[in-house]
Design a protein around this motif. Sequence first.
Motif, PDB file in Angstrom:
ATOM      1  N   ILE A 239     -31.480  12.621  18.103  1.00  0.00           N
ATOM      2  CA  ILE A 239     -31.845  11.863  18.198  1.00  0.00           C
ATOM      3  C   ILE A 239     -32.463  10.861  19.952  1.00  0.00           C
ATOM      4  N   LEU A 276     -38.354  14.045  13.233  1.00  0.00           N
ATOM      5  CA  LEU A 276     -37.650  14.240  14.099  1.00  0.00           C
ATOM      6  C   LEU A 276     -37.017  15.209  14.829  1.00  0.00           C
ATOM      7  N   PHE A 309     -37.601   9.064  19.937  1.00  0.00           N
ATOM      8  CA  PHE A 309     -37.861   8.125  19.231  1.00  0.00           C
ATOM      9  C   PHE A 309     -39.339   7.798  18.947  1.00  0.00           C
TER      10      PHE A 309
END
Length: 474
Positions: A239, A276, A309
């Motif tokens: 991420i 994600l 993100f």
Amino acid sequence: MRVRLAPSPTGKLHIGTARTALFNWLFAFHEKGQFLLRIEDTDKERSKTEFTTNILEGLEWLGINWTESPVLQSSQIQKHKDAIQLLLDRGLAYRCYATEEELEEMRSQQKAKGEAPRYDNRYRDLSAEEQSKFHQEGKTAVVRFRIDDLSVISWNDLIRGQINWHGEDLGGDMVIARRAPADEIGDPLYNLAVVVDDSSMEISHVIRGEDHIANTAKQILLYKALGLSIPIFAHTPLILNQEGKKLSKRDGVTSISEFKSMGYTSEALANYMTLLGWSVPEGMEERFTIQEVGSVFGFDRVNKAGAKFDWDKLNWLNSQVIHNLPPQSLLERLLPLWEKKGWKISSNEWGLDLVSLIGPSLTLLNDGIDQAFPFFETPPLLEDGKNQLQSENSSKALESLSKQLEVNPWDGYNTEFAKDILKTAAESIDIKKGVLMKSLRASLLGTLNGPDLITSWGLLARIGKDRERLLSNI
Ligand code: GLU
């Protein structure tokens, strides 16, 4: 099919770890396998039981349930040491007597020559005499596992396909046990412990972040050396923050409990974490429960590239979840937040009406504190409200309404009644109903913005708070 999450309890449940947990869980759900937990608590200084609690609570909150009791890595140390002893006995590992200073000097020489730091395997082939000499001198040693520079470690990664890693890129013979007197085995290190534990927990698929790829190469060598069967690997994308770097504590909120306390719902967070790195198949909406995504989940739709993100997307998902909650369930989520403020609802029915009024404007559950404020406490008078109350005819309008209410008190249940009384009050002094409504709003809610006026008024009327606010602004 058995997968696991192996968090180290050295901090709160991080969003990266939670996303890894979720991908493991989704895969297990899809394959009707089992999802297990192992708490890697061997770093005695940094591991804390409060972090273990935070991790377990965070997973539970997200709906990521596991089977069997979590295995504590610290309870497996004897197994790790037995494996190290086996490698020593087989000549696949050896004691390295290099002191810290010696290693430091080696590294600075490599640096001076522009080489990457690595252990040069200098204690690999000591004679029996040399060993016993070090022993007698009382020297301490770590245990190192031999890594053949010429070996090529290959595996078929479920996300990345064929991966080939060269032994020479693993930094030389690897330490598997910490420094200890030469006739003992010191504390086992991560790669060795993971291999022994994954094997004894019969893990079939190891799914973890791509930052573990080099560890996987080392671990495959250990599986082979110990004669254990090698699991299948999948390395998930990281991420990333807005700058494209790995999301870290410096980026602000990263732990699941922080997201929770900001007012994100577990449904939206789990939904967002899945997105994600995993892309929805055509025809499927981006809003789903983890059970829904579990039934179609596969690594073929997991991207190799890191996932940025995106707060806007998370906020959008959160508002969607909140807007679609049945009023009773939204009320149950808001009640604890209100209780913390010392706010009590007068009845469940009143609470449900309040929630139906403010629900559509909430992005975070915590927005339900600000939005509900005027229904529990006297709201502050904001600039626009003040201007309205000071405007021409405002007092007159409120006075007229108050008079009407004296004759016909409103219990707050009948909207038609409210509309009629507003009309009569405005007409009787010949002002526009709009002016009266604006002033009423300012006196009840302190500002001209906000939820539906008649419903707000009704809620306040039912708890006897409308008259006092009206009168105080005349
Ligand atoms: N304790 C390791 C970590 O939290 C586990 C990695 C793994 O899954 O093997 O990064």
